[in-house]
Design an enzyme around this catalytic site. Structure first.
Site, PDB file in Angstrom:
ATOM      1  N   GLU A  54       0.804  -1.219   0.000  1.00 47.13           N
ATOM      2  CA  GLU A  54       0.000   0.000   0.000  1.00 47.13           C
ATOM      3  C   GLU A  54       0.835   1.266   0.000  1.00 47.13           C
ATOM      4  OE1 GLU A  54      -0.226  -2.526   2.152  1.00 47.13           O
ATOM      5  OE2 GLU A  54      -0.758  -1.862   4.188  1.00 47.13           O
ATOM      6  N   ASN A  55       2.140   1.148   0.274  1.00 47.26           N
ATOM      7  CA  ASN A  55       2.972   2.352   0.220  1.00 47.26           C
ATOM      8  C   ASN A  55       3.448   2.652  -1.201  1.00 47.26           C
ATOM      9  OD1 ASN A  55       4.456  -0.084   0.820  1.00 47.26           O
ATOM     10  ND2 ASN A  55       6.294   1.175   0.943  1.00 47.26           N
TER      11      ASN A  55
END
Lengths: 227, 236
Positions: A54-55
């Site tokens: 998700e980063n």
């Protein structure tokens, strides 16, 4: 006195291998921090699975060799990773559009507790002194249709994690699809927990002893005859 | 002529005042604008509201800003991580406020802030304590909660390359919150490793168009936060 503990059952790698077997060729998958990270190493030959972090990376590769870590190339657990050929970087709003917009196929998460209704608690034990930290878990369970949970069947002290009702604050309600523990693979059905497979040498009776909710038998007949 | 270059980090943050809301880019150390944060500590502004995914580690960068007592409130998704002790101490002794936001909601609130959208509905956090007190509404049979957008007075961001127009490119997963924070602040201040001449960043490859950036500072060799933490450095 040491607590009474359940049988050892499957190893964490076994659990990850079983989960990986249930992920279809061509899937886009987000792996949570901890045991779920092991799934990446167990994708069956002949299948291509694209891992999302998700980063901001689609196409997460294995950890780099020692000495070649890049502090600007990390996963959601802030550990160094690599990017596979064909990977893509993007900013956080795009990353969560993939999650919240229903574009990812599978989310694999750890758990503190799962209820028979599919409620997941995996971010806080709710103690007043604890530092609350939620990260992306609530977005993942709200946005990804298939949520696989990898967790030990009990806590370290032998308390069941599969329960009628979660006592910890929820991450999401009715969101869990299937659970892979060291003792069993458990499907969430409208009627509650259903065992799809048991670790070698274990009986349903024994797994039920470590499960604090009814557990029905959904094992294929051929397998049931063997145990 | 448009020239957004500023000669130093100190000059770039010189008008950040007490009580300002400041977005700070980065996911862990990746993309954390350490030099700009240190300049903000030197500047002395206090009672800040900081919007950032984490709360820093060790006693450098964001953790040092918090340790210096300059932050009244954190808006973040994950305020605890390895080597993060400053925030937990202040939080437990009630010397800092926390607004905990799911990471995707945080990103979308910032994106909406930058896009002129005051609020939106999301299913994230429905049925959890983070939905308490929030307006909810059912669309097509599913429950959603309303979340308000976030804007800031300033954004501090680290990118890889810029030109004098403020066009930016980033490095790998250090991009994270940078592009959306640049859109959501009245004044976005960006430190970059490399300054380029206009045209050197191909228009097809620009990640943040310069219209979203007000100031650019050249920091050719940014400090690596994890190395500073390992060496036990405390700023100032």
């Amino acid at each position: 006195m040491s607590p009474i503990l359940p049988p050892v059952g499957w190893s964490r790698d076994d659990m990850a291998r079983l989960a990986a077997l249930d992920i279809a060729d061509g899937s886009y998958v987000n792996l949570g921090i901890g045991i779920p990270e092991l799934v990446a190493a167990h994708v069956p030959p002949g299948r291509e699975v694209v891992f999302h972090t998700e980063n901001g990376l689609l196409g997460v590769g294995p950890p780099p060799p020692a000495g070649l870590e890049d502090p600007e190339l990390i996963n959601a657990g802030k550990k160094p990773v690599t990017a596979v050929p064909g990977a893509a970087y993007f900013h956080h709003a795009d990353s969560f559009a993939m999650i919240r917009g229903g574009h990812l196929d599978v989310s694999v998460l750890g758990a503190m507790q799962v209820s028979e209704k599919g409620d997941l608690a995996n971010w806080s034990v709710g103690e007043p002194d604890a530092i609350p930290a939620v990260g992306g878990a609530m977005d993942l369970v709200a946005g990804v249709k298939t949520v696989l949970v990898l967790t030990e069947h009990t806590t370290k002290s032998g308390e069941p994690k599969l329960l009628r009702r979660c006592s910890f604050p929820l991450t999401g309600r009715g969101v869990v699809t299937r659970i892979y523990t060291n003792l069993a693979v458990v499907e969430l059905t409208p009627e509650g927990f259903a065992a799809l497979a048991l670790a070698p040498g274990l009986s349903l009776k024994e797994v039920r002893r470590w499960t604090d909710a009814p557990l029905s038998d959904a094992r294929p007949k051929r397998v049931r005859m063997c145990t | 002529m448009i020239d957004k270059r500023v000669e130093s980090c100190a000059a770039a943050v010189a008008d950040i005042s007490h009580g300002a809301t400041v977005m700070i880019g980065g996911f862990g150390e990746a993309g954390s604008p350490v030099e700009l944060i240190h300049a903000l500590i030197d500047r002395g502004a206090r009672d800040l509201t900081i919007v950032s995914n984490n709360t820093g580690s060790g006693r450098v960068g964001l953790a040092a800003l918090i340790a210096a007592g300059r932050v009244a409130k954190m808006i973040c998704s994950y305020p605890r991580s390895a080597n993060s002790t400053v925030f937990p101490e202040l939080f437990r002794s009630r010397r800092i406020a926390l607004e905990l936001v799911p990471q995707g909601t945080l990103a979308e609130r910032i994106r909406a802030g930058g896009a002129g959208i005051p609020a939106f509905y999301t299913p994230s956090a429905v049925g959890t304590i983070l939905a308490d007190g929030k307006e909810s509404r059912v669309f097509d049979g599913r429950e959603y909660i309303m979340e308000c957008s976030i804007r800031a007075d300033f954004a501090l961001v680290r990118a890889d390359r810029a030109d004098r127009y403020g066009n930016l490119t980033y490095s790998k997963t250090a991009r994270n919150f940078g592009p959306i924070m640049c859109t959501a602040a009245d004044c976005s201040i960006v430190q970059v490793r490399t300054l380029s001449e206009p045209g050197e960043i191909d228009a097809e490859w620009v990640v943040t168009p310069g219209i979203f950036v007000q100031r650019v500072v050249h920091v050719a060799n940014p400090q690596q936060e994890s190395r500073l933490v390992r060496e036990g450095v405390a700023y100032p």
